[in-house]
Design an enzyme around this catalytic site. Structure first.
Site, PDB file in Angstrom:
ATOM      1  CD  GLU A   1      -2.024   1.384   3.022  1.00 37.47           C
ATOM      2  OE1 GLU A   1      -2.174   2.510   3.538  1.00 37.47           O
ATOM      3  OE2 GLU A   1      -2.263   0.323   3.630  1.00 37.47           O
TER       4      GLU A   1
ATOM      5  CE  LYS B   1      -6.108   1.677   8.294  1.00 41.63           C
ATOM      6  NZ  LYS B   1      -5.756   2.741   7.328  1.00 41.63           N
TER       7      LYS B   1
END
Length: 212
Positions: A42, A131
């Site tokens: 990411e 998350k």
């Protein structure tokens, strides 16, 4: 709401968060991480020229790698991510507009949640995984309490103040995904240094999760 893509089966439930990565170093750093056994990468959008880095990484790594962006806050950024070849969308919050665009592009999504209300909202909007952020504030106990009321098949990740030293405690709380940021990468580190840290994290994962 149309669901986004399911979270793929990775060798390890680890996402490398490369905040501050620059385009000239992107490919070398990403390749060192991937070679160490971490398949998901990411690049947060508050990094320098992030979409250039994402495009370079996506092109350089195998198709099985899961490459994308973090800190995605607006639907327009989702479109730019898709154009760059990114498949993973990570955000610090849950936003219906962002999720709708991600579903349109068939992306894997990890929206940020902190409460049961946000967690169920994210699932209703089609989140691939949750998350929990910042995980260091909730701790394994806080996540475990919420995990008890979530669907059994919900993929749960811990991000924020988490390193390989925390894997065992969070595993007991039902966490199967981890976002590793500053414990893995800081601006100015060489690709070799990042690769060594990635290898240590991968080994720690195996020691905790290979036990079943």
């Amino acid at each position: 709401m149309t669901p986004t893509a399911p979270f793929p089966k990775l060798k390890r439930g680890l996402v490398a968060i490369l905040r501050g990565l620059t385009p000239p170093e992107a490919v070398a750093v990403a390749q060192s991480i991937h070679a160490a056994g971490i398949e998901a990468i990411e690049v947060p959008l508050n990094s320098p020229d992030p979409f250039t880095s994402i495009a370079s990484i996506a092109e350089a790594l195998p198709e099985t790698a899961l490459v994308g962006a973090g800190t995605v806050l607006a639907p327009a950024d989702v479109d730019a991510l898709a154009e760059a070849g990114g498949r993973l969308l990570v955000s610090p919050n849950i936003d219906a507009g962002v999720m709708k665009r991600a579903a349109h592009h068939g992306m894997v999504t990890m929206p940020g949640v902190f409460t049961p209300t946000e967690a169920f909202q994210a699932l209703a909007l089609g989140a691939s995984a949750l998350k929990f952020f910042p995980a260091s504030v909730l701790g394994p106990g806080g996540i475990a309490a919420m995990r008890a009321v979530l669907p059994k098949d919900a993929a749960v990740g811990a991000v924020g103040g988490v390193s390989e030293k925390d894997f065992a405690g969070y595993k007991a709380a039902g966490v199967t995904l981890f976002g590793l940021g500053s414990s893995l990468f800081k601006p100015g580190m060489t690709a070799a240094e990042v690769g060594d840290r990635a290898a240590a994290a991968a080994q720690a994962w195996d020691e905790v999760f290979a036990k079943g």
